[in-house]
Design a protein around this motif. Sequence first.
Motif, PDB file in Angstrom:
ATOM      1  N   THR A  41     -14.507  41.813 -25.477  1.00  0.00           N
ATOM      2  CA  THR A  41     -14.387  42.257 -26.869  1.00  0.00           C
ATOM      3  C   THR A  41     -13.570  43.529 -27.044  1.00  0.00           C
ATOM      4  OG1 THR A  41     -16.494  43.441 -26.635  1.00  0.00           O
ATOM      5  CG2 THR A  41     -16.586  41.198 -27.510  1.00  0.00           C
ATOM      6  N   SER A  43     -10.266  46.064 -26.775  1.00  0.00           N
ATOM      7  CA  SER A  43      -8.833  45.827 -26.964  1.00  0.00           C
ATOM      8  C   SER A  43      -8.076  45.817 -25.650  1.00  0.00           C
ATOM      9  CB  SER A  43      -8.247  46.896 -27.892  1.00  0.00           C
ATOM     10  OG  SER A  43      -8.427  48.195 -27.341  1.00  0.00           O
ATOM     11  N   ARG A  46      -8.472  42.321 -24.128  1.00  0.00           N
ATOM     12  CA  ARG A  46      -7.836  41.340 -25.003  1.00  0.00           C
ATOM     13  C   ARG A  46      -6.314  41.434 -24.894  1.00  0.00           C
ATOM     14  NH1 ARG A  46     -11.389  41.118 -30.655  1.00  0.00           N
ATOM     15  NH2 ARG A  46     -13.150  39.938 -29.755  1.00  0.00           N
ATOM     16  N   THR A  47      -5.817  42.654 -24.704  1.00  0.00           N
ATOM     17  CA  THR A  47      -4.385  42.830 -24.455  1.00  0.00           C
ATOM     18  C   THR A  47      -3.973  42.134 -23.169  1.00  0.00           C
ATOM     19  OG1 THR A  47      -4.324  44.945 -25.636  1.00  0.00           O
ATOM     20  CG2 THR A  47      -2.573  44.533 -24.034  1.00  0.00           C
ATOM     21  N   THR A  50      -3.731  38.362 -23.530  1.00  0.00           N
ATOM     22  CA  THR A  50      -2.486  37.912 -24.156  1.00  0.00           C
ATOM     23  C   THR A  50      -1.327  37.973 -23.175  1.00  0.00           C
ATOM     24  OG1 THR A  50      -3.315  38.752 -26.279  1.00  0.00           O
ATOM     25  CG2 THR A  50      -0.967  38.213 -26.151  1.00  0.00           C
ATOM     26  N   PRO A 164       0.411  35.958 -41.367  1.00  0.00           N
ATOM     27  CA  PRO A 164      -0.922  35.337 -41.432  1.00  0.00           C
ATOM     28  C   PRO A 164      -0.828  33.839 -41.685  1.00  0.00           C
ATOM     29  CG  PRO A 164      -0.832  37.338 -42.772  1.00  0.00           C
ATOM     30  CD  PRO A 164       0.578  37.028 -42.368  1.00  0.00           C
ATOM     31  N   GLU A 174      -5.218  36.550 -39.538  1.00  0.00           N
ATOM     32  CA  GLU A 174      -4.299  37.660 -39.311  1.00  0.00           C
ATOM     33  C   GLU A 174      -3.987  37.774 -37.823  1.00  0.00           C
ATOM     34  OE1 GLU A 174      -2.905  39.607 -41.505  1.00  0.00           O
ATOM     35  OE2 GLU A 174      -3.979  39.050 -43.350  1.00  0.00           O
ATOM     36  N   SER A 176      -2.281  40.165 -36.503  1.00  0.00           N
ATOM     37  CA  SER A 176      -2.318  41.557 -36.071  1.00  0.00           C
ATOM     38  C   SER A 176      -3.609  41.824 -35.299  1.00  0.00           C
ATOM     39  CB  SER A 176      -2.210  42.494 -37.274  1.00  0.00           C
ATOM     40  OG  SER A 176      -3.230  42.196 -38.225  1.00  0.00           O
ATOM     41  N   ASN A 177      -4.578  40.926 -35.447  1.00  0.00           N
ATOM     42  CA  ASN A 177      -5.816  40.985 -34.684  1.00  0.00           C
ATOM     43  C   ASN A 177      -5.553  40.439 -33.280  1.00  0.00           C
ATOM     44  OD1 ASN A 177      -8.342  39.543 -33.619  1.00  0.00           O
ATOM     45  ND2 ASN A 177      -9.199  40.822 -35.242  1.00  0.00           N
ATOM     46  N   LEU A 178      -5.940  41.209 -32.249  1.00  0.00           N
ATOM     47  CA  LEU A 178      -5.629  40.835 -30.870  1.00  0.00           C
ATOM     48  C   LEU A 178      -6.245  39.498 -30.473  1.00  0.00           C
ATOM     49  CD1 LEU A 178      -5.862  44.206 -28.899  1.00  0.00           C
ATOM     50  CD2 LEU A 178      -3.842  42.774 -29.243  1.00  0.00           C
ATOM     51  N   ALA A 179      -7.466  39.238 -30.934  1.00  0.00           N
ATOM     52  CA  ALA A 179      -8.116  37.973 -30.583  1.00  0.00           C
ATOM     53  C   ALA A 179      -7.347  36.791 -31.157  1.00  0.00           C
ATOM     54  CB  ALA A 179      -9.558  37.974 -31.083  1.00  0.00           C
ATOM     55  N   ASN A 180      -6.948  36.907 -32.425  1.00  0.00           N
ATOM     56  CA  ASN A 180      -6.200  35.811 -33.048  1.00  0.00           C
ATOM     57  C   ASN A 180      -4.834  35.619 -32.402  1.00  0.00           C
ATOM     58  OD1 ASN A 180      -8.312  35.393 -34.817  1.00  0.00           O
ATOM     59  ND2 ASN A 180      -7.450  36.682 -36.425  1.00  0.00           N
TER      60      ASN A 180
END
Length: 346
Positions: A41, A43, A46-47, A50, A164, A174, A176-180
């Motif tokens: 959870t 950042s 999550r980075t 990606t 989005p 969105e 801009s959210n790292l998870a998305n």
Amino acid sequence: MSSPATTEPPAAGMGRAILSSRRFWFVMAAIVIGLLPMIFTDSYWRTNLTVCAINVLLAIGLDFVLGYAGQLNLGQSAFYGIGAYASTLMIIKFGMPFWLAFACGVLLAGLAGMLLSIFAVRLRGHYLAIASLGFAVITYQILLNWISLTQGPLGIYAIPAPPPLKIPGLLAIEFSNLANLFYLTAGFALLTFILLDQLVRSPIGETLTAIREDEVSAASLGINCQKWKVLAFAISSAVAGAGGCFYASFVGTLVPDAFFITESFTILAMVIVGGMGTLIGPVLGAILLTVLPELLRGIGDLRLIVYGVSVTLVVLFMPGGMVQAGQQIAGRLRRRAAASDSMSQT
């Protein structure tokens, strides 16, 4: 009439069929992708997730031309950079929508791969490696010195995230959210994997494998080796270009050093460590060589030594990569299970 000891229960046979189904593993991969941002959870991780997804794209793209067509391409960083810069410049300078710019970046990277392969299609082995490496150096110098277009070493900043995604009746997603953004990148990587998997298991894959094993024999069977090698280069380059498009929108900043020739060797290491010619091997290699440096960050600069030694040991003692190691372990377990079964029956 077979004895009960040698008859497999129907439930066991069905279970093995499910486990051997490719669709089952694709669904499991989608579930894992969905769960990862819920487990990690913060950042930071999550980075890294990606980055893993982008590296998977680069690795499976290179494996398609190297592991299946047998073409030693050391210019993957060039196509990575072409996709990143082409999509970014189209968005910033021409105001093009993200997905249209994404498609153009992928197309331009694929065309660049085709052009390189057309000129270098007669080269093999280390000659092709040197030619593709030279192309990577030329591309890097263009990105570095064409300041009026690429901003050179100053870089391009404030690159927007993908727009989005608006779904009727639901909230807009969105990116801009790292998870998305991870879901978007990893979902695209999974889709690319499935498409490449279908290609390599089709007559196209058989043709490329024939060229890899013996190009002269393949040509004697009527296979146009040059045409198929151009196709393999184009697909591989386009996949790398897609990774570059996602990288630009993910990082938000582009500098030429991100696409230096050392990136090509890093991608090559992912393919070799995972296992060439398997598709799943480069996925494992990309994940391992992305996560391992982060796990070793606590030991400072010593992590580079550990990283290098680990890669060297894999290449020396497991030339088939992680996939070969897994197959050997599975084979030993099956032999032990068979031996224990025969002893129990006696």
